[in-house]
Design an enzyme around this catalytic site. Structure first.
Site, mmCIF file in Angstrom:
data_model
loop_
_atom_site.group_PDB
_atom_site.id
_atom_site.type_symbol
_atom_site.label_atom_id
_atom_site.label_comp_id
_atom_site.label_asym_id
_atom_site.label_seq_id
_atom_site.Cartn_x
_atom_site.Cartn_y
_atom_site.Cartn_z
ATOM 1 N N LYS A 30 21.608 35.232 79.078
ATOM 2 C CA LYS A 30 22.009 36.599 79.430
ATOM 3 C C LYS A 30 23.353 36.518 80.128
ATOM 4 O O LYS A 30 23.696 35.475 80.690
ATOM 5 C CB LYS A 30 20.970 37.217 80.371
ATOM 6 C CG LYS A 30 21.008 38.721 80.447
ATOM 7 C CD LYS A 30 20.227 39.393 79.324
ATOM 8 C CE LYS A 30 20.451 40.887 79.320
ATOM 9 N NZ LYS A 30 19.555 41.581 78.374
ATOM 10 N N ASP A 73 23.715 45.362 76.353
ATOM 11 C CA ASP A 73 22.666 45.693 77.344
ATOM 12 C C ASP A 73 23.229 46.901 78.093
ATOM 13 O O ASP A 73 24.100 47.610 77.555
ATOM 14 C CB ASP A 73 22.394 44.496 78.272
ATOM 15 C CG ASP A 73 21.131 44.675 79.127
ATOM 16 O OD1 ASP A 73 20.024 44.447 78.617
ATOM 17 O OD2 ASP A 73 21.251 45.080 80.312
HETATM 18 P P1 NDP Z 1 22.344 51.869 78.503
HETATM 19 O O1 NDP Z 1 23.514 51.480 79.311
HETATM 20 O O2 NDP Z 1 22.536 52.360 77.126
HETATM 21 O O3 NDP Z 1 21.488 52.966 79.282
HETATM 22 C C1 NDP Z 1 20.971 52.705 80.557
HETATM 23 C C2 NDP Z 1 20.314 53.972 81.076
HETATM 24 O O4 NDP Z 1 19.617 53.663 82.274
HETATM 25 C C3 NDP Z 1 21.322 55.061 81.430
HETATM 26 O O5 NDP Z 1 20.723 56.310 81.265
HETATM 27 C C4 NDP Z 1 21.602 54.774 82.903
HETATM 28 O O6 NDP Z 1 22.032 55.895 83.633
HETATM 29 C C5 NDP Z 1 20.236 54.334 83.388
HETATM 30 N N1 NDP Z 1 20.414 53.391 84.494
HETATM 31 C C6 NDP Z 1 21.034 52.196 84.452
HETATM 32 N N2 NDP Z 1 21.037 51.619 85.664
HETATM 33 C C7 NDP Z 1 20.416 52.486 86.471
HETATM 34 C C8 NDP Z 1 20.102 52.461 87.842
HETATM 35 N N3 NDP Z 1 20.435 51.424 88.629
HETATM 36 N N4 NDP Z 1 19.417 53.542 88.338
HETATM 37 C C9 NDP Z 1 19.058 54.567 87.553
HETATM 38 N N5 NDP Z 1 19.349 54.646 86.244
HETATM 39 C C10 NDP Z 1 20.001 53.624 85.716
HETATM 40 O O7 NDP Z 1 21.374 50.580 78.522
HETATM 41 P P2 NDP Z 1 20.187 50.239 77.535
HETATM 42 O O8 NDP Z 1 19.490 51.467 77.104
HETATM 43 O O9 NDP Z 1 20.690 49.294 76.527
HETATM 44 O O10 NDP Z 1 19.212 49.386 78.491
HETATM 45 C C11 NDP Z 1 18.173 49.975 79.254
HETATM 46 C C12 NDP Z 1 17.170 48.918 79.650
HETATM 47 O O11 NDP Z 1 16.616 48.303 78.468
HETATM 48 C C13 NDP Z 1 17.711 47.764 80.488
HETATM 49 O O12 NDP Z 1 16.692 47.308 81.357
HETATM 50 C C14 NDP Z 1 17.983 46.686 79.446
HETATM 51 O O13 NDP Z 1 17.987 45.388 79.993
HETATM 52 C C15 NDP Z 1 16.777 46.885 78.542
HETATM 53 N N6 NDP Z 1 16.905 46.353 77.205
HETATM 54 C C16 NDP Z 1 17.918 46.752 76.377
HETATM 55 C C17 NDP Z 1 17.987 46.257 75.092
HETATM 56 C C18 NDP Z 1 18.992 46.742 74.119
HETATM 57 O O14 NDP Z 1 18.873 46.376 72.935
HETATM 58 N N7 NDP Z 1 19.950 47.572 74.494
HETATM 59 C C19 NDP Z 1 17.042 45.219 74.623
HETATM 60 C C20 NDP Z 1 15.962 44.951 75.537
HETATM 61 C C21 NDP Z 1 15.938 45.484 76.787
HETATM 62 P P3 NDP Z 1 23.585 55.989 84.068
HETATM 63 O O15 NDP Z 1 24.325 56.217 82.783
HETATM 64 O O16 NDP Z 1 23.633 57.140 85.002
HETATM 65 O O17 NDP Z 1 23.925 54.687 84.721
#
Ligand code: NDP
Length: 447
Positions: A127, A167
Protein backbone atom coordinates in the site's frame (compact mmCIF):
# COMPACT_ATOMS: atom_id res chain seq x y z
CA UNK A 1 -8.34 -12.23 23.64
CA UNK A 2 -4.87 -13.15 22.42
CA UNK A 3 -3.49 -16.66 22.73
CA UNK A 4 -0.51 -16.69 25.11
CA UNK A 5 1.83 -17.79 22.30
CA UNK A 6 0.76 -14.73 20.31
CA UNK A 7 1.11 -12.17 23.14
CA UNK A 8 4.89 -11.75 22.68
CA UNK A 9 4.45 -11.35 18.92
CA UNK A 10 1.98 -8.54 19.47
CA UNK A 11 4.20 -6.96 22.14
CA UNK A 12 7.05 -6.91 19.62
CA UNK A 13 4.81 -5.27 16.99
CA UNK A 14 3.97 -2.54 19.54
CA UNK A 15 7.64 -2.06 20.42
CA UNK A 16 8.82 -1.92 16.81
CA UNK A 17 6.07 0.37 15.53
CA UNK A 18 5.48 2.99 18.23
CA UNK A 19 2.52 5.32 17.78
CA UNK A 20 1.10 3.42 14.82
CA UNK A 21 -2.28 2.75 16.40
CA UNK A 22 -4.13 1.69 13.26
CA UNK A 23 -1.41 -0.81 12.40
CA UNK A 24 -1.57 -2.20 15.96
CA UNK A 25 -5.34 -2.50 15.63
CA UNK A 26 -5.13 -4.36 12.31
CA UNK A 27 -2.45 -6.76 13.58
CA UNK A 28 -4.28 -7.46 16.81
CA UNK A 29 -7.48 -8.28 14.98
CA UNK A 30 -5.71 -10.89 12.84
CA UNK A 31 -3.73 -12.33 15.76
CA UNK A 32 -6.96 -12.76 17.74
CA UNK A 33 -8.17 -15.10 15.00
CA UNK A 34 -4.91 -17.02 14.79
CA UNK A 35 -5.19 -18.53 18.27
CA UNK A 36 -7.61 -21.06 16.79
CA UNK A 37 -5.14 -21.91 14.00
CA UNK A 38 -2.12 -22.60 16.16
CA UNK A 39 -4.27 -24.60 18.61
CA UNK A 40 -5.17 -26.89 15.71
CA UNK A 41 -1.90 -26.74 13.75
CA UNK A 42 0.92 -25.71 16.13
CA UNK A 43 3.44 -25.82 13.25
CA UNK A 44 2.21 -22.41 12.08
CA UNK A 45 3.88 -20.89 15.15
CA UNK A 46 7.30 -22.30 14.12
CA UNK A 47 10.15 -20.55 12.29
CA UNK A 48 8.93 -17.08 13.30
CA UNK A 49 6.36 -17.37 10.52
CA UNK A 50 3.79 -15.13 12.18
CA UNK A 51 6.47 -12.63 13.24
CA UNK A 52 7.66 -12.43 9.61
CA UNK A 53 4.12 -11.88 8.37
CA UNK A 54 3.81 -8.90 10.74
CA UNK A 55 6.99 -7.25 9.47
CA UNK A 56 6.87 -5.51 6.05
CA UNK A 57 9.44 -6.67 3.51
CA UNK A 58 10.29 -3.07 2.63
CA UNK A 59 9.16 0.44 3.67
CA UNK A 60 9.91 3.39 1.45
CA UNK A 61 9.49 7.00 2.58
CA UNK A 62 10.36 9.87 0.28
CA UNK A 63 10.13 13.62 -0.24
CA UNK A 64 7.64 14.90 -2.81
CA UNK A 65 8.44 18.49 -3.80
CA UNK A 66 6.06 20.28 -6.17
CA UNK A 67 5.04 23.81 -7.17
CA UNK A 68 1.57 25.39 -6.74
CA UNK A 69 -0.16 27.48 -9.42
CA UNK A 70 1.06 30.59 -7.62
CA UNK A 71 4.67 29.44 -7.65
CA UNK A 72 5.04 28.31 -4.04
CA UNK A 73 7.12 25.23 -3.39
CA UNK A 74 5.33 22.56 -1.36
CA UNK A 75 6.73 19.47 0.29
CA UNK A 76 4.73 16.35 0.96
CA UNK A 77 5.79 12.94 2.16
CA UNK A 78 5.34 9.84 0.02
CA UNK A 79 5.13 6.25 1.26
CA UNK A 80 5.10 2.77 -0.17
CA UNK A 81 5.02 -0.22 2.14
CA UNK A 82 5.83 -3.41 0.26
CA UNK A 83 4.43 -5.79 2.80
CA UNK A 84 4.52 -9.29 1.42
CA UNK A 85 5.31 -10.67 -2.04
CA UNK A 86 5.08 -14.38 -1.39
CA UNK A 87 2.00 -14.80 -3.58
CA UNK A 88 2.89 -12.34 -6.33
CA UNK A 89 3.98 -8.73 -6.94
CA UNK A 90 3.02 -6.26 -4.21
CA UNK A 91 -0.48 -5.03 -4.99
CA UNK A 92 -2.50 -2.33 -3.26
CA UNK A 93 -3.67 1.22 -3.73
CA UNK A 94 -2.28 4.69 -3.16
CA UNK A 95 -4.07 7.05 -0.77
CA UNK A 96 -3.75 10.85 -0.93
CA UNK A 97 -5.19 12.35 2.25
CA UNK A 98 -3.73 14.73 4.85
CA UNK A 99 -4.13 12.06 7.55
CA UNK A 100 -1.77 9.59 5.82
CA UNK A 101 1.30 8.59 7.82
CA UNK A 102 3.47 5.51 7.93
CA UNK A 103 1.16 3.69 10.35
CA UNK A 104 -1.84 4.26 8.06
CA UNK A 105 -0.03 2.79 5.09
CA UNK A 106 1.28 -0.10 7.17
CA UNK A 107 -2.20 -0.97 8.44
CA UNK A 108 -3.60 -0.89 4.92
CA UNK A 109 -0.68 -2.93 3.56
CA UNK A 110 -1.09 -5.54 6.28
CA UNK A 111 -4.83 -5.89 5.57
CA UNK A 112 -4.07 -6.08 1.88
CA UNK A 113 -1.85 -9.15 2.29
CA UNK A 114 -4.74 -11.24 3.66
CA UNK A 115 -7.33 -9.72 1.34
CA UNK A 116 -5.26 -10.46 -1.74
CA UNK A 117 -4.64 -14.00 -0.52
CA UNK A 118 -8.40 -14.48 -0.13
CA UNK A 119 -8.99 -13.66 -3.79
CA UNK A 120 -6.99 -16.76 -4.72
CA UNK A 121 -5.12 -14.67 -7.30
CA UNK A 122 -1.33 -14.31 -7.70
CA UNK A 123 -0.91 -10.97 -5.90
CA UNK A 124 1.12 -9.99 -2.85
CA UNK A 125 0.21 -7.10 -0.57
CA UNK A 126 1.36 -3.49 -0.40
CA UNK A 127 0.00 0.00 0.00
CA UNK A 128 1.18 3.55 -0.46
CA UNK A 129 0.20 7.16 -0.51
CA UNK A 130 0.97 10.63 0.67
CA UNK A 131 -0.19 13.26 3.15
CA UNK A 132 -1.02 15.42 0.11
CA UNK A 133 -4.57 16.86 0.21
CA UNK A 134 -6.06 16.99 -3.30
CA UNK A 135 -9.14 18.93 -2.12
CA UNK A 136 -9.31 22.38 -3.67
CA UNK A 137 -6.25 21.81 -5.87
CA UNK A 138 -6.35 22.64 -9.58
CA UNK A 139 -5.77 19.98 -12.23
CA UNK A 140 -2.34 21.47 -12.88
CA UNK A 141 -1.38 21.19 -9.22
CA UNK A 142 -2.66 17.61 -9.02
CA UNK A 143 -0.67 16.76 -12.14
CA UNK A 144 2.56 18.28 -10.86
CA UNK A 145 2.16 16.53 -7.54
CA UNK A 146 1.46 13.16 -9.20
CA UNK A 147 4.44 13.56 -11.53
CA UNK A 148 6.77 14.35 -8.64
CA UNK A 149 5.36 11.48 -6.57
CA UNK A 150 5.85 9.02 -9.44
CA UNK A 151 9.34 10.30 -10.23
CA UNK A 152 10.53 8.71 -7.01
CA UNK A 153 8.02 5.85 -6.73
CA UNK A 154 8.73 4.59 -10.26
CA UNK A 155 12.08 3.10 -9.31
CA UNK A 156 10.30 0.74 -6.91
CA UNK A 157 7.55 -0.42 -9.29
CA UNK A 158 7.21 -2.87 -12.15
CA UNK A 159 4.61 -5.33 -13.38
CA UNK A 160 6.50 -8.18 -11.70
CA UNK A 161 7.51 -6.14 -8.65
CA UNK A 162 4.86 -3.76 -7.37
CA UNK A 163 1.60 -2.68 -8.98
CA UNK A 164 -0.29 0.19 -7.28
CA UNK A 165 -3.91 1.29 -7.88
CA UNK A 166 -6.18 4.01 -6.45
CA UNK A 167 -7.63 4.52 -2.97
CA UNK A 168 -8.95 7.56 -1.11
CA UNK A 169 -8.12 10.69 -3.11
CA UNK A 170 -6.67 8.73 -6.02
CA UNK A 171 -8.96 8.02 -8.96
CA UNK A 172 -8.71 7.86 -12.74
CA UNK A 173 -7.30 11.39 -13.06
CA UNK A 174 -4.46 10.86 -10.60
CA UNK A 175 -3.65 7.40 -11.97
CA UNK A 176 -3.52 8.90 -15.46
CA UNK A 177 -0.96 11.50 -14.44
CA UNK A 178 1.10 8.87 -12.65
CA UNK A 179 0.94 6.39 -15.53
CA UNK A 180 1.95 9.14 -17.95
CA UNK A 181 4.98 10.01 -15.87
CA UNK A 182 5.97 6.36 -15.44
CA UNK A 183 5.71 5.80 -19.19
CA UNK A 184 7.82 8.84 -19.87
CA UNK A 185 10.53 7.88 -17.43
CA UNK A 186 10.73 4.21 -18.34
CA UNK A 187 10.23 4.62 -22.10
CA UNK A 188 7.97 1.55 -21.88
CA UNK A 189 4.23 1.17 -22.32
CA UNK A 190 4.08 -1.13 -19.33
CA UNK A 191 0.32 -1.35 -18.82
CA UNK A 192 0.66 -3.88 -16.02
CA UNK A 193 2.46 -1.43 -13.71
CA UNK A 194 -0.71 0.29 -12.48
CA UNK A 195 -4.35 -0.75 -12.28
CA UNK A 196 -7.51 1.30 -12.30
CA UNK A 197 -6.42 2.74 -15.65
CA UNK A 198 -8.81 4.38 -18.12
CA UNK A 199 -10.39 2.18 -20.77
CA UNK A 200 -8.49 3.87 -23.60
CA UNK A 201 -5.12 3.34 -21.96
CA UNK A 202 -5.14 -0.24 -20.75
CA UNK A 203 -7.86 -0.29 -18.10
CA UNK A 204 -10.41 -2.99 -17.41
CA UNK A 205 -14.15 -2.69 -17.60
CA UNK A 206 -15.81 -2.97 -14.16
CA UNK A 207 -12.67 -1.86 -12.26
CA UNK A 208 -14.35 1.45 -11.38
CA UNK A 209 -17.44 -0.35 -10.10
CA UNK A 210 -15.64 -3.39 -8.66
CA UNK A 211 -15.16 -2.59 -4.99
CA UNK A 212 -18.72 -1.39 -4.45
CA UNK A 213 -20.32 -4.07 -6.60
CA UNK A 214 -18.17 -6.73 -4.98
CA UNK A 215 -19.12 -5.66 -1.46
CA UNK A 216 -22.79 -5.89 -2.39
CA UNK A 217 -22.27 -9.34 -3.97
CA UNK A 218 -20.64 -10.52 -0.75
CA UNK A 219 -23.45 -9.21 1.46
CA UNK A 220 -26.07 -10.57 -0.94
CA UNK A 221 -24.56 -14.05 -0.58
CA UNK A 222 -24.38 -13.68 3.22
CA UNK A 223 -28.02 -12.54 3.34
CA UNK A 224 -29.01 -15.56 1.23
CA UNK A 225 -27.70 -17.85 4.00
CA UNK A 226 -30.52 -16.37 6.10
CA UNK A 227 -33.04 -16.47 3.28
CA UNK A 228 -32.88 -12.70 2.89
CA UNK A 229 -31.91 -10.30 0.11
CA UNK A 230 -31.55 -6.58 -0.69
CA UNK A 231 -35.04 -6.38 -2.21
CA UNK A 232 -37.10 -3.79 -0.32
CA UNK A 233 -34.38 -3.12 2.26
CA UNK A 234 -33.42 0.35 3.48
CA UNK A 235 -29.65 0.80 3.41
CA UNK A 236 -27.12 3.30 4.77
CA UNK A 237 -23.91 3.81 2.80
CA UNK A 238 -21.27 6.09 4.29
CA UNK A 239 -19.00 8.09 2.00
CA UNK A 240 -19.81 9.26 -1.50
CA UNK A 241 -16.60 8.38 -3.30
CA UNK A 242 -15.77 5.51 -5.61
CA UNK A 243 -16.72 2.65 -3.29
CA UNK A 244 -19.89 4.29 -1.96
CA UNK A 245 -21.23 5.31 -5.38
CA UNK A 246 -20.97 1.83 -6.89
CA UNK A 247 -22.24 0.19 -3.72
CA UNK A 248 -25.35 2.36 -4.07
CA UNK A 249 -25.65 1.55 -7.78
CA UNK A 250 -25.62 -2.22 -7.25
CA UNK A 251 -27.99 -2.08 -4.25
CA UNK A 252 -30.49 -0.15 -6.35
CA UNK A 253 -30.13 -2.70 -9.17
CA UNK A 254 -30.96 -5.43 -6.64
CA UNK A 255 -34.10 -3.65 -5.44
CA UNK A 256 -32.75 -2.12 -2.23
CA UNK A 257 -33.09 1.56 -1.37
CA UNK A 258 -30.12 3.57 -0.13
CA UNK A 259 -31.59 6.35 1.99
CA UNK A 260 -28.43 8.07 3.26
CA UNK A 261 -24.81 8.71 2.31
CA UNK A 262 -22.13 11.15 3.44
CA UNK A 263 -18.77 12.81 3.07
CA UNK A 264 -16.48 14.32 5.68
CA UNK A 265 -18.73 17.40 5.98
CA UNK A 266 -21.91 15.51 7.00
CA UNK A 267 -24.63 13.25 5.65
CA UNK A 268 -27.81 13.46 3.59
CA UNK A 269 -31.04 11.56 4.14
CA UNK A 270 -33.24 11.01 1.11
CA UNK A 271 -36.11 8.67 1.96
CA UNK A 272 -37.12 8.31 -1.68
CA UNK A 273 -33.73 6.73 -2.32
CA UNK A 274 -30.48 8.46 -3.32
CA UNK A 275 -30.68 9.84 -6.86
CA UNK A 276 -27.50 8.27 -8.19
CA UNK A 277 -27.26 10.29 -11.40
CA UNK A 278 -27.37 13.47 -9.33
CA UNK A 279 -24.86 12.13 -6.81
CA UNK A 280 -22.44 11.12 -9.58
CA UNK A 281 -22.79 14.51 -11.22
CA UNK A 282 -22.01 16.33 -7.96
CA UNK A 283 -19.25 14.02 -6.76
CA UNK A 284 -17.60 12.63 -9.90
CA UNK A 285 -18.07 15.48 -12.37
CA UNK A 286 -18.24 18.63 -10.27
CA UNK A 287 -16.17 17.33 -7.31
CA UNK A 288 -18.68 19.04 -5.00
CA UNK A 289 -19.76 18.46 -1.39
CA UNK A 290 -22.57 16.26 -0.14
CA UNK A 291 -24.55 19.33 1.01
CA UNK A 292 -24.84 20.29 -2.68
CA UNK A 293 -26.86 17.11 -3.20
CA UNK A 294 -29.53 18.21 -0.72
CA UNK A 295 -29.69 21.69 -2.30
CA UNK A 296 -30.04 20.25 -5.81
CA UNK A 297 -32.54 17.57 -4.81
CA UNK A 298 -34.77 19.99 -2.87
CA UNK A 299 -37.60 19.16 -0.49
CA UNK A 300 -37.72 15.73 1.11
CA UNK A 301 -33.94 15.60 1.48
CA UNK A 302 -32.11 16.66 4.60
CA UNK A 303 -28.46 17.56 5.00
CA UNK A 304 -27.06 17.03 8.49
CA UNK A 305 -23.68 18.77 8.90
CA UNK A 306 -21.34 16.64 11.03
CA UNK A 307 -23.52 14.14 12.89
CA UNK A 308 -23.62 10.38 12.72
CA UNK A 309 -25.08 8.76 9.63
CA UNK A 310 -25.52 5.59 11.71
CA UNK A 311 -28.34 7.23 13.71
CA UNK A 312 -30.67 6.84 10.70
CA UNK A 313 -32.85 3.70 11.12
CA UNK A 314 -32.21 1.13 8.36
CA UNK A 315 -31.99 -2.62 7.65
CA UNK A 316 -28.45 -2.80 6.29
CA UNK A 317 -25.33 -0.64 6.75
CA UNK A 318 -22.39 -0.47 4.35
CA UNK A 319 -19.58 1.71 5.78
CA UNK A 320 -17.63 2.79 2.70
CA UNK A 321 -15.64 5.90 3.67
CA UNK A 322 -12.66 5.35 5.95
CA UNK A 323 -11.18 3.50 8.93
CA UNK A 324 -12.78 3.64 12.38
CA UNK A 325 -15.77 5.64 11.13
CA UNK A 326 -18.25 3.41 12.99
CA UNK A 327 -17.73 3.10 16.76
CA UNK A 328 -19.27 1.00 19.52
CA UNK A 329 -22.03 3.51 20.19
CA UNK A 330 -22.91 3.68 16.47
CA UNK A 331 -23.04 -0.12 16.41
CA UNK A 332 -25.41 -0.22 19.39
CA UNK A 333 -27.64 2.34 17.69
CA UNK A 334 -27.72 0.33 14.47
CA UNK A 335 -28.56 -2.87 16.36
CA UNK A 336 -31.25 -1.11 18.41
CA UNK A 337 -32.76 0.14 15.15
CA UNK A 338 -32.96 -3.42 13.82
CA UNK A 339 -30.05 -3.65 11.37
CA UNK A 340 -29.65 -7.21 10.01
CA UNK A 341 -26.33 -6.92 8.19
CA UNK A 342 -23.23 -4.72 8.08
CA UNK A 343 -20.91 -5.02 5.08
CA UNK A 344 -17.64 -3.10 5.06
CA UNK A 345 -16.77 -1.46 1.74
CA UNK A 346 -14.02 0.58 3.41
CA UNK A 347 -10.93 -0.82 5.10
CA UNK A 348 -11.42 -1.37 8.86
CA UNK A 349 -14.31 1.14 9.16
CA UNK A 350 -15.69 -0.52 12.31
CA UNK A 351 -13.78 -0.18 15.57
CA UNK A 352 -13.01 -3.42 17.46
CA UNK A 353 -15.79 -2.52 19.92
CA UNK A 354 -18.30 -2.08 17.08
CA UNK A 355 -17.34 -5.47 15.64
CA UNK A 356 -17.96 -7.09 19.03
CA UNK A 357 -21.39 -5.43 19.26
CA UNK A 358 -22.38 -6.79 15.84
CA UNK A 359 -21.09 -10.26 16.60
CA UNK A 360 -22.78 -10.38 20.02
CA UNK A 361 -26.04 -9.31 18.40
CA UNK A 362 -25.75 -12.21 15.93
CA UNK A 363 -26.21 -10.03 12.85
CA UNK A 364 -24.28 -10.60 9.62
CA UNK A 365 -20.94 -8.81 9.79
CA UNK A 366 -18.83 -8.86 6.61
CA UNK A 367 -15.30 -7.48 7.28
CA UNK A 368 -13.67 -5.27 4.66
CA UNK A 369 -10.79 -7.67 4.16
CA UNK A 370 -13.25 -10.07 2.51
CA UNK A 371 -16.15 -7.86 1.46
CA UNK A 372 -14.14 -5.18 -0.37
CA UNK A 373 -11.74 -7.60 -2.08
CA UNK A 374 -13.60 -7.17 -5.38
CA UNK A 375 -11.58 -4.06 -6.20
CA UNK A 376 -8.20 -5.70 -6.01
CA UNK A 377 -9.55 -8.88 -7.60
CA UNK A 378 -10.66 -6.85 -10.62
CA UNK A 379 -7.26 -5.16 -10.61
CA UNK A 380 -5.79 -8.65 -10.96
CA UNK A 381 -8.22 -9.22 -13.85
CA UNK A 382 -6.91 -5.98 -15.36
CA UNK A 383 -3.35 -7.34 -15.05
CA UNK A 384 -4.47 -10.56 -16.80
CA UNK A 385 -5.96 -8.55 -19.67
CA UNK A 386 -2.81 -6.41 -19.90
CA UNK A 387 -0.56 -9.48 -19.97
CA UNK A 388 -2.56 -11.07 -22.78
CA UNK A 389 -3.24 -7.75 -24.55
CA UNK A 390 -6.91 -8.57 -24.32
CA UNK A 391 -10.00 -6.63 -23.25
CA UNK A 392 -13.13 -8.30 -21.94
CA UNK A 393 -16.73 -7.09 -22.11
CA UNK A 394 -18.52 -5.59 -19.11
CA UNK A 395 -20.71 -8.69 -18.77
CA UNK A 396 -17.79 -11.14 -18.83
CA UNK A 397 -15.80 -9.12 -16.33
CA UNK A 398 -18.73 -8.56 -13.97
CA UNK A 399 -19.51 -12.27 -14.05
CA UNK A 400 -15.92 -13.06 -13.10
CA UNK A 401 -16.15 -10.56 -10.23
CA UNK A 402 -19.43 -12.11 -9.03
CA UNK A 403 -17.86 -15.59 -9.05
CA UNK A 404 -14.78 -14.38 -7.17
CA UNK A 405 -16.94 -12.75 -4.47
CA UNK A 406 -19.08 -15.88 -4.15
CA UNK A 407 -15.93 -17.96 -3.74
CA UNK A 408 -14.47 -15.57 -1.14
CA UNK A 409 -17.72 -15.64 0.80
CA UNK A 410 -17.96 -19.42 0.69
CA UNK A 411 -14.32 -19.91 1.65
CA UNK A 412 -14.71 -17.59 4.68
CA UNK A 413 -17.91 -19.38 5.71
CA UNK A 414 -16.33 -22.82 5.28
CA UNK A 415 -13.26 -21.91 7.36
CA UNK A 416 -15.44 -20.30 10.05
CA UNK A 417 -17.39 -23.58 10.26
CA UNK A 418 -14.21 -25.64 10.32
CA UNK A 419 -12.87 -23.58 13.23
CA UNK A 420 -16.08 -23.92 15.24
CA UNK A 421 -17.47 -20.41 14.73
CA UNK A 422 -20.18 -20.63 12.03
CA UNK A 423 -21.11 -17.33 10.43
CA UNK A 424 -18.00 -15.59 11.83
CA UNK A 425 -16.64 -14.00 8.65
CA UNK A 426 -13.91 -12.18 10.58
CA UNK A 427 -12.40 -15.45 11.72
CA UNK A 428 -13.01 -17.06 8.33
CA UNK A 429 -11.32 -14.23 6.40
CA UNK A 430 -8.32 -13.94 8.72
CA UNK A 431 -7.69 -17.67 8.90
CA UNK A 432 -8.27 -18.43 5.21
CA UNK A 433 -6.01 -15.52 4.16
CA UNK A 434 -3.34 -16.43 6.70
CA UNK A 435 -3.19 -20.09 5.70
CA UNK A 436 -2.59 -19.29 2.04
CA UNK A 437 0.18 -16.81 2.84
CA UNK A 438 1.74 -18.96 5.56
CA UNK A 439 1.83 -22.11 3.43
CA UNK A 440 3.55 -20.23 0.60
CA UNK A 441 6.06 -18.66 2.99
CA UNK A 442 6.82 -22.02 4.49
CA UNK A 443 7.46 -23.47 1.04
CA UNK A 444 9.83 -20.64 0.06
CA UNK A 445 12.13 -21.00 3.06
CA UNK A 446 13.21 -18.32 5.52
CA UNK A 447 12.60 -15.17 3.49
P1 NDP B 1 -12.74 8.15 -2.36
O1 NDP B 1 -11.65 9.13 -2.15
O2 NDP B 1 -13.30 7.96 -3.70
O3 NDP B 1 -13.95 8.47 -1.37
C1 NDP B 1 -13.76 8.51 0.02
C2 NDP B 1 -15.06 8.95 0.66
O4 NDP B 1 -14.94 8.80 2.07
C3 NDP B 1 -15.38 10.42 0.41
O5 NDP B 1 -16.76 10.60 0.43
C4 NDP B 1 -14.72 11.10 1.60
O6 NDP B 1 -15.30 12.34 1.95
C5 NDP B 1 -14.97 10.09 2.70
N1 NDP B 1 -13.89 10.19 3.68
C6 NDP B 1 -12.58 9.96 3.47
N2 NDP B 1 -11.87 10.18 4.59
C7 NDP B 1 -12.76 10.55 5.51
C8 NDP B 1 -12.65 10.91 6.86
N3 NDP B 1 -11.46 10.92 7.50
N4 NDP B 1 -13.81 11.22 7.52
C9 NDP B 1 -15.00 11.18 6.90
N5 NDP B 1 -15.16 10.86 5.60
C10 NDP B 1 -14.07 10.55 4.93
O7 NDP B 1 -12.16 6.76 -1.77
P2 NDP B 1 -12.68 5.29 -2.06
O8 NDP B 1 -14.14 5.27 -2.23
O9 NDP B 1 -11.82 4.70 -3.10
O10 NDP B 1 -12.29 4.54 -0.69
C11 NDP B 1 -13.18 4.45 0.41
C12 NDP B 1 -12.75 3.32 1.32
O11 NDP B 1 -12.74 2.08 0.59
C13 NDP B 1 -11.35 3.45 1.91
O12 NDP B 1 -11.33 2.84 3.19
C14 NDP B 1 -10.50 2.60 0.97
O13 NDP B 1 -9.31 2.14 1.56
C15 NDP B 1 -11.46 1.45 0.71
N6 NDP B 1 -11.20 0.68 -0.48
C16 NDP B 1 -11.16 1.26 -1.71
C17 NDP B 1 -10.95 0.49 -2.83
C18 NDP B 1 -11.02 1.05 -4.20
O14 NDP B 1 -11.00 0.25 -5.16
N7 NDP B 1 -11.14 2.35 -4.39
C19 NDP B 1 -10.67 -0.96 -2.72
C20 NDP B 1 -10.83 -1.49 -1.39
C21 NDP B 1 -11.06 -0.67 -0.32
P3 NDP B 1 -14.49 13.69 1.60
O15 NDP B 1 -14.53 13.79 0.11
O16 NDP B 1 -15.25 14.76 2.30
O17 NDP B 1 -13.10 13.51 2.14
Amino acid sequence: MLDEKLEPIYAEVLRRNPGEDEFHQAVREVLESLGAVIAKHPGYADNALIERICEPERQIIFRVPWVTDTGEVQINRGFRVQFNSVLGPYKGGLRFHPSVMLGTVKFLGFEQVFKNALTGMPIGGGKGGSDFDPKGRSNGEIMRFCQSFMTELSRHLGEHTDVPAGDIGVGRRELGYMFGQYKRMSNRYESGVLTGKGLTWGGSRVRTEATGYGAVFFVERALATRKQGFEGKKVLVSGSGNVAIYTIEKIHQLGGRVIACSDSSGYVVDNAGIDLALLKDIKETKRGRIGDYAIARGTGTTFVPGGRLWDVPADIAMPSATQNELNGQDARTLVKNGVIAVGEGANMPSTPEAVRVFQDAGIIFAPGKAANAGGVATSALEMQQNASRDSWSFEVTEQKLATIMKDIHDRCAEVADEYGSPGNYVLGANVAGFIRVADAMDALGVI
